[in-house]
Design an enzyme around this catalytic site. Structure first.
Site, short mmCIF file in Angstrom:
data_model
loop_
_atom_site.label_atom_id
_atom_site.label_comp_id
_atom_site.label_asym_id
_atom_site.label_seq_id
_atom_site.Cartn_x
_atom_site.Cartn_y
_atom_site.Cartn_z
CG ASP A 206 -2.18 -0.57 1.09
OD1 ASP A 206 -2.54 -0.83 -0.06
OD2 ASP A 206 -2.88 -0.77 2.10
CE LYS A 228 4.05 4.78 -8.79
NZ LYS A 228 5.26 4.10 -8.36
CG MET A 343 -9.10 7.47 6.19
SD MET A 343 -9.87 6.12 5.31
CE MET A 343 -10.74 5.30 6.62
C1 LIG Z 1 -7.17 3.64 4.95
S1 LIG Z 1 -6.85 4.07 6.60
C2 LIG Z 1 -5.83 2.72 7.07
C3 LIG Z 1 -5.62 2.63 8.54
C4 LIG Z 1 -4.64 1.56 8.91
N1 LIG Z 1 -5.12 0.27 8.51
C5 LIG Z 1 -4.30 1.56 10.40
O1 LIG Z 1 -4.65 0.61 11.11
O2 LIG Z 1 -3.62 2.48 10.84
C6 LIG Z 1 -5.74 5.40 6.37
C7 LIG Z 1 -5.81 6.42 7.50
O3 LIG Z 1 -5.07 5.95 8.60
C8 LIG Z 1 -4.52 7.05 9.29
N2 LIG Z 1 -3.07 6.91 9.28
C9 LIG Z 1 -2.36 5.90 8.78
N3 LIG Z 1 -1.05 6.06 9.03
C10 LIG Z 1 -0.92 7.20 9.73
C11 LIG Z 1 0.17 7.90 10.29
N4 LIG Z 1 1.42 7.46 10.21
N5 LIG Z 1 -0.09 9.06 10.94
C12 LIG Z 1 -1.34 9.52 11.08
N6 LIG Z 1 -2.41 8.90 10.56
C13 LIG Z 1 -2.21 7.75 9.90
C14 LIG Z 1 -4.95 8.31 8.54
O4 LIG Z 1 -6.15 8.76 9.14
C15 LIG Z 1 -5.20 7.76 7.17
O5 LIG Z 1 -6.06 8.59 6.42
#
Ligand SMILES: C[S@@+](CC[C@H](N)C(=O)[O-])C[C@H]1O[C@@H](n2cnc3c(N)ncnc32)[C@H](O)[C@@H]1O
Length: 413
Positions: A206, A228, A343
């Site tokens: 991802d 991509k 998100m």
């Molecule tokens: C599609 S979700 C996936 C979440 C992921 N599976 C998790 O458990 O962290 C993507 C969202 O996770 C959050 N996110 C993921 N990585 C992050 C990080 N390093 N810092 C802050 N927010 C993060 C943000 O809100 C982002 O928009």
């Protein structure tokens, strides 16, 4: 004259092992015996809370008294884990009489068997004996463990134990592992996730997975950058599912590497179902989710005694008034605890307005954590009433987590 020990791997499944003593040494020894499937009998007047928990869970038998010779009836092995040398000597004397190997924590020279320092790497167990010096054994074991974790699989020495599990249509069948890569810091992947990654033939990654993890893949690994893949989001997901299934059916070990945890807004469930429908075996390796790690990285505990007794993780992907939204923002507004919104940047103004309209105080502390656990992490502290405007002013961007609740200031001095 001292002779060398003769190394063996004991297959203890269903076999009686007696552990005498219920203190710290027994607490350390018992888990590996249970892991080997041994039928453990613990003889000790008192137990540590950890051992008692295993007794309560029905994992082993406990006789709450001192040792008597009959305790060794039917035993294949004895572990003496008591400090008192007299008591230990009397157990090992009975064991010797009955030709039962006896490990002694108090006196290695009196023991008839030694426990090695051990490291496990999938199905491979490495056991090191240090010639009677446990520190030397541990030092060598640690060096081997580091070697195994970092470099064993690339040379193929470890093989791919999780890879080939059978045949489909006469071909060797592969499998898929859905692996959580953690929030951003490459060191926050789990040990198991890292091991599987080093064993993969194909990695489907991802956008949010830590780039450094990919840097360390073997040169011959096929890397598919899932971000991509063209087409809209649902079409892209179908494409990803198809890649996982096709590669696995062709015999590859495929690691689907996902940011955070695969099942927290990660569409891991859809990928698992697609693989299952095609008969492809799947292993799921949980990951450190940003919903907990991002607040933590900003010094915010999602719960804190006397401050928050619950935390709720919610997607802010859809606006509160969107017909497809499944979130009861009105109900969330009535909670006292911590709200973690993933998100949520795009809809933050609408989300905060909805929470305030349904009763959550605009003074409630709030924070935004961008790119948590990475070198580019940014943190904004504000209030529920102000956070959307402050966010625009500070120009924070995704990926970011929004935290709402009194925990935001809980650790401030
Ligand atoms: C599609 S979700 C996936 C979440 C992921 N599976 C998790 O458990 O962290 C993507 C969202 O996770 C959050 N996110 C993921 N990585 C992050 C990080 N390093 N810092 C802050 N927010 C993060 C943000 O809100 C982002 O928009």
């Amino acid at each position: 004259m001292t002779s060398n020990p003769y190394p063996l791997g004991l297959r203890l499944h269903g076999r009686r092992v007696v552990v005498v003593g219920g203190g710290a040494v027994a607490t350390r020894r018992v888990p590996a015996l249970l892991d080997a499937g041994a039928d453990v009998l613990l003889v000790a007047p008192e137990l540590t809370p950890a051992l008692r928990a295993r007794v309560d869970a029905g994992r082993l038998h406990w006789v709450p008294r001192r040792f008597v010779p009959e305790d060794l009836d039917g035993a294949w092995l004895v572990q003496v884990a008591v400090d008192d040398p007299m008591a230990a000597a009397s157990v090992s004397a009975v064991a010797a009489e009955r030709r039962i190997f006896c490990v002694r924590a108090d006196d290695r020279t009196a023991a008839t068997a030694w426990t090695p320092a051990v490291t496990r790497h999938g199905p491979v167990t490495v056991a090191v004996l240090g010639g009677g010096d446990p520190r030397r054994a541990m030092t060598v074991r640690d060096a081997i463990r580091d070697l195994l974790a970092v470099r064993l699989a690339p040379d193929g020495v470890a093989g791919r134990p999780d890879a080939s599990t059978g045949t489909i249509g006469g071909r060797q069948a592969g499998r898929v592992a859905l692996v959580g890569a953690g929030p951003g810091d490459p060191e926050l992947i789990t040990v198991k996730g890292w091991r599987l990654l080093t064993e993969a033939d194909v990695v489907v990654a991802d956008r949010l997975v830590p780039g450094l993890l990919l840097d360390e893949l073997r040169p011959d690994v096929e890397l598919v950058d899932a971000s991509k893949i063209p087409y809209g989001p649902s079409r892209a997901q179908e494409e990803i599912n198809q890649i996982l299934v096709d590669r696995a059916l062709a015999g590859a070990f495929v690691v689907r590497l996902k940011g955070g945890d695969p099942y927290v807004f990660g569409r891991g469930g859809e990928e698992l179902l697609a693989c299952a429908a095609a008969g492809v075996p799947v292993t799921v390796v949980p990951g450190v989710t940003s919903s907990i790690a991002a607040p933590a990285a900003a010094g915010i505990p999602v719960t804190h005694r006397g401050v928050a007794h619950e935390f709720t993780v919610v997607s802010g992907h859809l606006a509160p008034d969107a017909p497809a939204s499944l979130v009861r923002w009105d109900a969330l507004a009535g909670l006292h605890g911590t709200l973690v919104i993933l998100m949520g940047l795009k809809n933050l103004a609408a989300i905060t307005a909805t929470l305030i309209a349904h009763g959550r105080s605009p003074q409630t502390p709030a924070a935004v954590v961008q790119e948590a656990t990475t070198g580019t992490q940014r943190v904004l502290r504000s209030t529920l009433g102000e956070v959307a405007a402050d966010l625009r002013a500070a120009d924070l961007r995704p990926p970011a987590v929004v935290v709402v609740g009194d925990v935001v200031g809980a650790l401030d001095g």
